[in-house]
Design an enzyme around this catalytic site. Structure first.
Site, PDB file in Angstrom:
ATOM      1  N   HIS A 160     -23.580 -30.748  39.297  1.00  0.00           N
ATOM      2  CA  HIS A 160     -23.529 -31.330  40.639  1.00  0.00           C
ATOM      3  C   HIS A 160     -22.684 -30.505  41.601  1.00  0.00           C
ATOM      4  CE1 HIS A 160     -23.584 -34.552  43.566  1.00  0.00           C
ATOM      5  NE2 HIS A 160     -22.268 -34.624  43.576  1.00  0.00           N
ATOM      6  N   ARG A 184     -13.011 -32.347  40.779  1.00  0.00           N
ATOM      7  CA  ARG A 184     -13.011 -32.853  42.162  1.00  0.00           C
ATOM      8  C   ARG A 184     -13.090 -34.372  42.208  1.00  0.00           C
ATOM      9  NH1 ARG A 184     -17.393 -34.045  46.025  1.00  0.00           N
ATOM     10  NH2 ARG A 184     -18.762 -33.752  44.249  1.00  0.00           N
ATOM     11  N   GLU A 192     -15.386 -45.086  45.238  1.00  0.00           N
ATOM     12  CA  GLU A 192     -16.058 -44.319  44.179  1.00  0.00           C
ATOM     13  C   GLU A 192     -15.054 -44.024  43.081  1.00  0.00           C
ATOM     14  OE1 GLU A 192     -18.003 -40.890  45.894  1.00  0.00           O
ATOM     15  OE2 GLU A 192     -19.261 -42.132  47.165  1.00  0.00           O
ATOM     16  N   ARG A 235     -15.032 -38.644  37.383  1.00  0.00           N
ATOM     17  CA  ARG A 235     -16.337 -38.154  36.968  1.00  0.00           C
ATOM     18  C   ARG A 235     -16.359 -37.408  35.641  1.00  0.00           C
ATOM     19  NH1 ARG A 235     -19.048 -36.029  42.382  1.00  0.00           N
ATOM     20  NH2 ARG A 235     -19.053 -38.177  43.069  1.00  0.00           N
ATOM     21  N   GLY A 251     -20.674 -40.309  50.614  1.00  0.00           N
ATOM     22  CA  GLY A 251     -19.975 -40.270  51.892  1.00  0.00           C
ATOM     23  C   GLY A 251     -18.812 -39.313  51.926  1.00  0.00           C
ATOM     24  N   HIS A 306     -22.397 -34.560  37.537  1.00  0.00           N
ATOM     25  CA  HIS A 306     -22.398 -35.936  38.035  1.00  0.00           C
ATOM     26  C   HIS A 306     -22.918 -36.822  36.913  1.00  0.00           C
ATOM     27  CE1 HIS A 306     -22.999 -39.467  40.465  1.00  0.00           C
ATOM     28  NE2 HIS A 306     -22.464 -38.853  41.505  1.00  0.00           N
ATOM     29  N   SER A 346     -15.414 -33.318  49.001  1.00  0.00           N
ATOM     30  CA  SER A 346     -15.860 -31.963  49.366  1.00  0.00           C
ATOM     31  C   SER A 346     -16.312 -31.874  50.821  1.00  0.00           C
ATOM     32  CB  SER A 346     -16.946 -31.469  48.426  1.00  0.00           C
ATOM     33  OG  SER A 346     -17.927 -32.438  48.289  1.00  0.00           O
ATOM     34  N   GLU A 357     -18.227 -25.408  49.683  1.00  0.00           N
ATOM     35  CA  GLU A 357     -18.322 -25.409  48.219  1.00  0.00           C
ATOM     36  C   GLU A 357     -18.204 -24.014  47.620  1.00  0.00           C
ATOM     37  OE1 GLU A 357     -21.365 -28.011  46.728  1.00  0.00           O
ATOM     38  OE2 GLU A 357     -21.203 -27.208  44.702  1.00  0.00           O
TER      39      GLU A 357
HETATM   40  P1  FAD Z   1     -24.233 -26.346  51.729  1.00  0.00           P
HETATM   41  O1  FAD Z   1     -24.334 -27.619  52.440  1.00  0.00           O
HETATM   42  O2  FAD Z   1     -24.888 -26.257  50.411  1.00  0.00           O
HETATM   43  O3  FAD Z   1     -24.830 -25.204  52.647  1.00  0.00           O
HETATM   44  C1  FAD Z   1     -25.010 -23.902  52.164  1.00  0.00           C
HETATM   45  C2  FAD Z   1     -25.897 -23.149  53.126  1.00  0.00           C
HETATM   46  O4  FAD Z   1     -25.912 -21.772  52.801  1.00  0.00           O
HETATM   47  C3  FAD Z   1     -27.338 -23.599  53.101  1.00  0.00           C
HETATM   48  O5  FAD Z   1     -27.787 -23.664  54.427  1.00  0.00           O
HETATM   49  C4  FAD Z   1     -28.048 -22.473  52.351  1.00  0.00           C
HETATM   50  O6  FAD Z   1     -29.407 -22.347  52.658  1.00  0.00           O
HETATM   51  C5  FAD Z   1     -27.248 -21.290  52.822  1.00  0.00           C
HETATM   52  N1  FAD Z   1     -27.293 -20.103  51.953  1.00  0.00           N
HETATM   53  C6  FAD Z   1     -26.955 -20.008  50.659  1.00  0.00           C
HETATM   54  N2  FAD Z   1     -27.090 -18.738  50.232  1.00  0.00           N
HETATM   55  C7  FAD Z   1     -27.515 -18.018  51.292  1.00  0.00           C
HETATM   56  C8  FAD Z   1     -27.840 -16.651  51.491  1.00  0.00           C
HETATM   57  N3  FAD Z   1     -27.788 -15.746  50.506  1.00  0.00           N
HETATM   58  N4  FAD Z   1     -28.249 -16.257  52.719  1.00  0.00           N
HETATM   59  C9  FAD Z   1     -28.357 -17.140  53.735  1.00  0.00           C
HETATM   60  N5  FAD Z   1     -28.053 -18.455  53.606  1.00  0.00           N
HETATM   61  C10 FAD Z   1     -27.651 -18.873  52.395  1.00  0.00           C
HETATM   62  N6  FAD Z   1     -19.850 -34.393  48.614  1.00  0.00           N
HETATM   63  C11 FAD Z   1     -19.136 -35.355  49.217  1.00  0.00           C
HETATM   64  O7  FAD Z   1     -18.014 -35.124  49.676  1.00  0.00           O
HETATM   65  N7  FAD Z   1     -19.667 -36.608  49.334  1.00  0.00           N
HETATM   66  C12 FAD Z   1     -20.897 -36.935  48.866  1.00  0.00           C
HETATM   67  O8  FAD Z   1     -21.339 -38.065  49.009  1.00  0.00           O
HETATM   68  C13 FAD Z   1     -21.645 -35.932  48.206  1.00  0.00           C
HETATM   69  N8  FAD Z   1     -22.862 -36.222  47.692  1.00  0.00           N
HETATM   70  C14 FAD Z   1     -23.608 -35.196  47.178  1.00  0.00           C
HETATM   71  C15 FAD Z   1     -24.901 -35.463  46.746  1.00  0.00           C
HETATM   72  C16 FAD Z   1     -25.710 -34.434  46.297  1.00  0.00           C
HETATM   73  C17 FAD Z   1     -27.121 -34.728  45.831  1.00  0.00           C
HETATM   74  C18 FAD Z   1     -25.204 -33.115  46.253  1.00  0.00           C
HETATM   75  C19 FAD Z   1     -26.065 -31.990  45.780  1.00  0.00           C
HETATM   76  C20 FAD Z   1     -23.904 -32.856  46.650  1.00  0.00           C
HETATM   77  C21 FAD Z   1     -23.100 -33.880  47.109  1.00  0.00           C
HETATM   78  N9  FAD Z   1     -21.799 -33.651  47.548  1.00  0.00           N
HETATM   79  C22 FAD Z   1     -21.085 -34.642  48.128  1.00  0.00           C
HETATM   80  C23 FAD Z   1     -21.265 -32.292  47.591  1.00  0.00           C
HETATM   81  C24 FAD Z   1     -21.391 -31.776  49.027  1.00  0.00           C
HETATM   82  O9  FAD Z   1     -22.622 -32.223  49.566  1.00  0.00           O
HETATM   83  C25 FAD Z   1     -21.343 -30.278  49.087  1.00  0.00           C
HETATM   84  O10 FAD Z   1     -20.259 -29.793  48.356  1.00  0.00           O
HETATM   85  C26 FAD Z   1     -21.193 -29.819  50.531  1.00  0.00           C
HETATM   86  O11 FAD Z   1     -22.205 -30.399  51.310  1.00  0.00           O
HETATM   87  C27 FAD Z   1     -21.257 -28.313  50.602  1.00  0.00           C
HETATM   88  O12 FAD Z   1     -21.331 -27.936  51.943  1.00  0.00           O
HETATM   89  P2  FAD Z   1     -21.395 -26.396  52.296  1.00  0.00           P
HETATM   90  O13 FAD Z   1     -21.562 -26.299  53.761  1.00  0.00           O
HETATM   91  O14 FAD Z   1     -20.294 -25.686  51.652  1.00  0.00           O
HETATM   92  O15 FAD Z   1     -22.727 -25.885  51.548  1.00  0.00           O
HETATM   93  C1  SIN Z   2     -22.123 -39.526  45.026  1.00  0.00           C
HETATM   94  O1  SIN Z   2     -22.560 -40.094  46.014  1.00  0.00           O
HETATM   95  O2  SIN Z   2     -22.015 -40.044  43.923  1.00  0.00           O
HETATM   96  C2  SIN Z   2     -21.706 -38.106  45.165  1.00  0.00           C
HETATM   97  C3  SIN Z   2     -20.393 -38.043  45.808  1.00  0.00           C
HETATM   98  C4  SIN Z   2     -19.801 -36.683  45.649  1.00  0.00           C
HETATM   99  O3  SIN Z   2     -20.374 -35.809  45.014  1.00  0.00           O
HETATM  100  O4  SIN Z   2     -18.709 -36.509  46.166  1.00  0.00           O
END
Ligand code: FAD
Ligand code: SIN
Length: 523
Positions: free
Chosen positions: A349, A384, A113, A288, A48, A241, A389, A373
């Protein structure tokens, strides 16, 4: 043909989409994204989004928890900004249509968490990211000023370098004029000129062999900015993770959310004994880095492949209500969480480092912003805090959008930008050259630059990666570009940055655990 657009956004996760919705009233917006429009790390977020919500909680408590997790290396001002502005941004997300679970009394059901001193995680079952992505995509699709171009892969940003000027890391006033984009359906490389560009490309999980990240996470944005001579920072802080599902052969690894430990699940070794008391008084809910290292140490000393997460004592109905996705996944694999313990191992992760930005999300390159990210804001420091995030992405998308809208009126499109020159390149003779090199990068990083590091391992990783770098640059020069080839190039760059910045940090702190500098070594 060259396209002209006010705001070019690269990436369609929480960062790119929420930024798009903020700037769209002020200009035309392209979102380019390399896979399906919703494919992103965001979509897989489980636990979340952390925000100060209940009367028991305070801004100060959330700030302190973030600072403690960050091992003394957070930028305190940034932490204050994110935590203070975060609650308002989450309210906006709810107004945009994102649902979060409520309890029987109608209040938001706040989870806990690792590293959090209070219950403060808003969630939608165990598929919070899916729900956020759904709500944002629905809004973006309905906005007349926003065009989403899926299956469009950003290769490089355009700067003075593409006008023939010599650009080095010492150059002042490097400006981003847009990006070269590969349409992966037509295989044509398009030139997109923009007044403002946002890098929102997410993480780089696939630089390691085992990761919870979907395959899009190849660090493209960070590598693009590094090649364009922008500043990239804190790459040594790679977050593993502690609990991804141990299911050999499954890539990426399925996450078992930390919220399950917040719900009472306990880590145990294969023989059923608890071990976290040996490492931290917060036991299974320690931050973590500590939990991942403790598991890593148990696995190495005991010579075992996984540890267990014991959920057998948790109320069945409550568990299934909160974690339906995890329950379903486990049952499919024949693991009934109320009869058997769930096997888990740590997996790459989250990348704490990335493109250096200021508090408005501005990078060191003109007219280029970075959010999410791929950016390094200083919030996470050396580690973190869970669920910070998504919050960081919302707060910085808002701030970057405001700055971008304020400056848009003073900006023009750059004239004279050449189109991509593919002359002299040929289709690759053998894809194996690309796929095998990617596996080698992942093995190097997992074997030598993992949870526990040493000077010797880092040096070995550096030397091995250099060979791959030289081979791949030679291939890149003569080969018609494909997404796979570009991603490999970017992964090698990310590996190089992680190793180089790890070697440079002569201490053991947070996620950068160096046996050479640690007094009570785990190895
Ligand atoms: P992303 O959501 O990864 O989006 C990146 C985008 O860029 C994607 O659409 C991708 O296709 C696009 N892209 C990449 N390279 C290119 C390119 N060269 N050209 C065009 N498009 C491109 N965080 C929390 O705070 N809480 C949580 O509960 C949590 N759970 C998680 C669970 C999992 C399994 C994972 C993997 C991560 C989790 N995180 C969590 C971390 C969090 O989800 C991410 O840090 C966050 O969603 C990143 O968002 P973003 O928009 O920066 O990148
Ligand atoms: C998780 O749900 O354990 C991931 C949360 C996070 O990456 O912030």
């Amino acid at each position: 043909m060259q396209q002209k657009i006010d705001f070019l956004i690269i990436g369609s996760g929480i960062a790119g989409l929420s930024y798009a919705l903020k700037v769209a009233a002020h200009g035309s917006v392209f979102i380019v994204t390399k896979s399906n429009e919703d494919e992103s790390n965001t979509k897989y977020a489980q636990g979340g989004i952390a925000a100060v919500w209940s009367d028991k909680d305070t801004i100060e408590k959330h700030i302190q928890d973030t600072l403690i997790a960050g091992g003394g290396l957070c930028d305190e001002d940034t932490v204050r900004v994110v935590v203070t502005e975060g609650t308002e941004r989450v309210k906006e997300l709810i107004e945009l249509g994102a649902n979060f679970d409520k309890n029987k009394s109608g209040a938001y059901d706040l989870a806990k968490e690792g590293g959090h001193s209070e219950h403060r995680i808003l969630h939608y079952k165990d598929i919070t990211g899916y729900e956020i992505e759904r709500a944002l995509i629905a809004q973006v699709r309905n906005h007349k000023n926003i065009t989403i171009l899926d299956h469009h892969y950003a290769i490089d940003i355009i700067t003075q370098h593409h006008l023939g000027e010599v650009v080095t890391s010492q150059s002042k006033n490097i400006i981003c004029f847009g990006a070269y984009i590969l349409n992966t359906k037509t295989q044509k490389i398009e030139t997109v000129l923009s007044k403002i560009t946002l890098m929102a490309t997410g993480g780089a999980g696939h630089v390691y062999a085992t990761t919870t990240n979907p395959t899009i996470a190849t660090g493209d944005g960070i590598a693009m900015v590094y090649r364009a001579k922008g500043t990239v920072q804190d790459m040594e802080f790679v977050q593993f993770h502690p609990t991804s599902l141990y299911n050999p052969g499954e890539h990426p690894s399925f996450l078992i959310t930390e919220a399950i430990r917040g719900f009472g699940a306990v880590l145990k070794t294969i023989d059923g004994n608890e071990f976290m008391h040996k490492y931290d008084e917060r036991l299974s809910l320690a931050p973590r880095d500590i939990v991942a290292r403790a598991i890593d140490n148990e696995l190495k000393t005991r010579g075992e492949d996984f540890v267990y997460l014991d959920c057998r004592h948790i109320d069945r109905k409550a568990f299934i209500d909160h974690f339906p996705n995890i329950y379903e996944k486990c049952m499919k694999l024949g693991i009934d969480p109320f009869m058997k313990m769930i096997p888990v191992i740590p997996a790459m992760h989250y990348l704490c480092g990335g493109i250096l930005v200021n508090k408005e999300g501005q990078t060191t390159l003109g007219n280029l912003f970075a959010v999410g990210e791929c950016a390094c804001t200083g919030l996470h420091g050396a580690n973190r805090l869970a669920s910070n995030s998504l919050l960081e992405a919302l707060v910085f998308a808002h701030r970057a959008a405001k700055k971008g809208v304020d400056t848009l009126g003073q900006l023009n499109f750059k004239e004279g930008i050449p189109n991509w020159d593919a002359e002299g390149t040929e289709n690759p003779e053998e894809m194996i050259l690309i796929t095998q090199s990617q596996r080698e990068v992942q093995q190097i990083m997992s074997n030598y630059v993992g949870i526990v590091r040493s000077e010797l391992r880092l040096k070995r990783a550096f030397d091995r990666l250099e060979i791959l770098y030289k081979e791949n640059e030679a291939l890149y020069e003569k080969t018609t570009l494909s997404q796979k080839l570009c991603e490999l190039r970017n992964l090698i760059c990310i590996g190089y940055l992680i190793i180089k910045q790890s070697i440079r940090r002569k201490e053991s702190v947070g996620l950068h655990y160096m046996v050479n500098y640690h007094k009570e070594s785990l190895e």
